[in-house]
Design an enzyme around this catalytic site. Structure first.
Site, PDB file in Angstrom:
ATOM      1  N   HIS A  35       0.968  -1.097  -0.022  1.00  0.00           N
ATOM      2  CA  HIS A  35      -0.034  -0.007  -0.033  1.00  0.00           C
ATOM      3  C   HIS A  35       0.959   1.234   0.025  1.00  0.00           C
ATOM      4  O   HIS A  35       0.290   2.296  -0.026  1.00  0.00           O
ATOM      5  CB  HIS A  35      -0.891  -0.022   1.400  1.00  0.00           C
ATOM      6  CG  HIS A  35      -0.393   0.475   2.643  1.00  0.00           C
ATOM      7  ND1 HIS A  35       0.502  -0.402   3.198  1.00  0.00           N
ATOM      8  CD2 HIS A  35      -0.263   1.446   3.361  1.00  0.00           C
ATOM      9  CE1 HIS A  35       1.033   0.373   4.212  1.00  0.00           C
ATOM     10  NE2 HIS A  35       0.440   1.450   4.304  1.00  0.00           N
TER      11      HIS A  35
HETATM   12  C1  UD1 Z   1      -2.289   5.756   5.559  1.00  0.00           C
HETATM   13  C2  UD1 Z   1      -1.152   6.366   5.964  1.00  0.00           C
HETATM   14  C3  UD1 Z   1      -0.089   5.255   6.344  1.00  0.00           C
HETATM   15  C4  UD1 Z   1      -0.583   3.894   7.056  1.00  0.00           C
HETATM   16  C5  UD1 Z   1      -1.798   3.526   6.353  1.00  0.00           C
HETATM   17  C6  UD1 Z   1      -2.520   2.175   6.728  1.00  0.00           C
HETATM   18  C7  UD1 Z   1      -0.699   8.726   5.971  1.00  0.00           C
HETATM   19  C8  UD1 Z   1       0.023   9.584   5.079  1.00  0.00           C
HETATM   20  N1  UD1 Z   1      -0.646   7.284   5.523  1.00  0.00           N
HETATM   21  O1  UD1 Z   1      -2.115   5.397   4.495  1.00  0.00           O
HETATM   22  O2  UD1 Z   1       0.964   5.724   7.004  1.00  0.00           O
HETATM   23  O3  UD1 Z   1       0.310   3.101   6.880  1.00  0.00           O
HETATM   24  O4  UD1 Z   1      -2.772   4.780   6.344  1.00  0.00           O
HETATM   25  O5  UD1 Z   1      -3.527   1.656   5.977  1.00  0.00           O
HETATM   26  O6  UD1 Z   1      -1.278   9.097   6.724  1.00  0.00           O
HETATM   27  N2  UD1 Z   1      -9.125   4.668   0.897  1.00  0.00           N
HETATM   28  C9  UD1 Z   1     -10.575   4.246   1.040  1.00  0.00           C
HETATM   29  N3  UD1 Z   1     -11.146   3.878   2.204  1.00  0.00           N
HETATM   30  C10 UD1 Z   1     -10.673   4.154   3.506  1.00  0.00           C
HETATM   31  C11 UD1 Z   1      -9.485   4.756   3.551  1.00  0.00           C
HETATM   32  C12 UD1 Z   1      -8.702   4.966   2.276  1.00  0.00           C
HETATM   33  O7  UD1 Z   1     -10.957   3.707  -0.108  1.00  0.00           O
HETATM   34  O8  UD1 Z   1     -11.264   3.827   4.352  1.00  0.00           O
HETATM   35  C13 UD1 Z   1      -8.607   5.014   0.016  1.00  0.00           C
HETATM   36  C14 UD1 Z   1      -8.938   6.363  -0.731  1.00  0.00           C
HETATM   37  O9  UD1 Z   1      -8.770   6.352  -2.177  1.00  0.00           O
HETATM   38  C15 UD1 Z   1      -7.752   7.196  -0.318  1.00  0.00           C
HETATM   39  C16 UD1 Z   1      -6.516   6.375  -0.186  1.00  0.00           C
HETATM   40  O10 UD1 Z   1      -7.227   5.191   0.243  1.00  0.00           O
HETATM   41  O11 UD1 Z   1      -7.343   8.296  -1.271  1.00  0.00           O
HETATM   42  C17 UD1 Z   1      -5.451   6.464   0.733  1.00  0.00           C
HETATM   43  O12 UD1 Z   1      -5.902   6.794   2.005  1.00  0.00           O
HETATM   44  P1  UD1 Z   1      -5.103   7.657   2.976  1.00  0.00           P
HETATM   45  O13 UD1 Z   1      -5.706   7.721   4.224  1.00  0.00           O
HETATM   46  O14 UD1 Z   1      -4.707   8.896   2.262  1.00  0.00           O
HETATM   47  O15 UD1 Z   1      -3.600   6.873   3.089  1.00  0.00           O
HETATM   48  P2  UD1 Z   1      -3.169   5.514   3.138  1.00  0.00           P
HETATM   49  O16 UD1 Z   1      -2.589   4.935   1.840  1.00  0.00           O
HETATM   50  O17 UD1 Z   1      -4.435   4.753   3.658  1.00  0.00           O
END
Ligand code: UD1
Length: 355
Positions: free
Chosen positions: A205
């Site tokens: 991820h």
């Molecule tokens: C975040 C953390 C990372 C951690 C990871 C664990 C930051 C910068 N990154 O990364 O350190 O290792 O969480 O999972 O804070 N999305 C969904 N549903 C959700 C959450 C996210 O669909 O419930 C999708 C969306 O497209 C979103 C993408 O995942 O844009 C990324 O989510 P985001 O919270 O920005 O970062 P993670 O990659 O989850």
């Protein structure tokens, strides 16, 4: 004493689990839980609260996804009135996500004492958003709750020794506890896989692995070509990026499924012939659960897992085919992550250091 925890992303719920229980065990610490809403899918959030018996959040900011600036800014805006209303003795922030940084900045601006749990971890890779979040949060915090001696050493190097306390790793607390509860339960694999045959468990991820099509395609193809079936637990970020790049997350020996709940994950790691990941927490869980791990990153913050060969770094994917399934290392790996009681130490340290 009042402690206000701010969490928002999946690994933070895992850390909050043992801490919420330890704070409740004290009998006299009031604990307010604030969920930023960074993760919002039920499989990324609600199931952790249910399985780890965490009280429902007192406040939910509902921030959701966005660029770093948009997401972090929305959290700052949402946190100000919450912190003003509660004026806790400690704002407790966890790990290294955007929720961590936002809470630390919001609290320090309001002159509220900040405690950073899992302080002092460093990858020294400034491309990682987590590295910015860790460094900035550590330097903003009043007390640094470090999981390992290596983390303590990093904090000392940065002039933060006087604010640092070695408490152990709360993820170890919850991992060992859940391990004991699931040992006799069946492993839940998708129908496309034979639960009695060896399998690898995989997660990917990190933005450096998902966000460019060439890199993601190389990782997916390397996993498809492995001779042992690979179960890929697909994080929403991976699913979104793969769809955008037109990359299938199946094919060859690769099988895709949705992220697992925490007990299911622990059980699946225990039963796996190996783990392939770029997650920090999963590298450590593999180590604690005696499963060899191959990490698709150039470095790790959890350097103790590399000792004795429990974890191997293979960022360029040249070793994966040979090492993904390998003999379990022999020899004593010690207890670099503590004895499984870090959360009680956190509660004591917060009490001792309260203003
Ligand atoms: C975040 C953390 C990372 C951690 C990871 C664990 C930051 C910068 N990154 O990364 O350190 O290792 O969480 O999972 O804070 N999305 C969904 N549903 C959700 C959450 C996210 O669909 O419930 C999708 C969306 O497209 C979103 C993408 O995942 O844009 C990324 O989510 P985001 O919270 O920005 O970062 P993670 O990659 O989850």
């Amino acid at each position: 004493m009042k402690v206000l925890s701010v969490v928002g992303a999946r690994p933070q719920f895992v850390k909050l689990g043992p801490v919420a229980q330890a704070l409740a065990r004290t009998g006299d610490i009031e604990h307010v839980i604030v969920h930023t809403g960074q993760h919002y899918d039920a499989a990324m959030s609600d199931v952790f609260f249910e399985d780890l018996k965490i009280p429902a959040p007192d406040v939910h900011l509902g921030v959701g996804s966005g660029s770093h600036g948009v997401q972090t800014g929305a959290m700052l805006t949402g946190l100000d009135p919450v912190l003003e209303e509660h004026r806790p003795d400690w704002v407790l922030v966890y790990g290294d996500t955007n929720s961590t940084l936002a809470a630390a900045v919001a609290a320090v601006k309001m002159h509220l004492p900040v405690a950073h749990l899992e302080a002092g971890l460093r990858s020294f890779n400034r491309r990682m958003p987590e590295e910015h979040n860790r460094v900035l949060t550590d330097h903003a915090s009043d007390i640094l709750l470090a999981p390992t001696q290596v983390a303590m050493d990093h904090l000392a190097t940065e002039g933060l020794a006087q604010r640092s306390v070695l408490v152990g790793d709360v993820m170890t607390d919850v991992c060992l506890l859940v391990r004991d509860g699931v040992a006799d339960t069946p492993i839940e694999l998708p129908d496309s896989m034979d639960a009695h045959a060896p399998y690898l468990l995989a997660t990917i991820h990190r933005p450096d692995n998902t966000d460019t099509p060439q890199r993601l395609r190389a990782i997916v193809e390397a996993m498809r070509d492995l001779s042992t079936p690979v179960l890929l637990l697909a994080h929403p970020r991976l699913v979104a990026k793969a769809a955008a790049h037109g990359i299938e997350l199946t094919g060859g020996n690769l099988h895709q499924t949705a992220p697992f709940a925490y007990p299911q994950m622990v059980r699946a790691v225990m039963g796996a012939a190996g783990v392939v990941t770029d997650s920090g927490g999963l590298q450590k869980e593999a180590f604690l659960l005696d499963t060899p791990c191959t990490t698709i990153r150039p470095e790790t913050e959890w350097v103790e897992t590399l000792e004795g060969g429990w974890n191997i770094l293979d960022n360029d994917l040249t070793q994966l085919r040979d090492v993904a399934v390998r003999e379990r290392p022999t020899g004593d790996k010690g207890t670099p992550y503590g004895d499984g009681h870090a959360a009680d130490t956190v509660a004591s340290v917060l009490r001792e250091h309260a203003r």
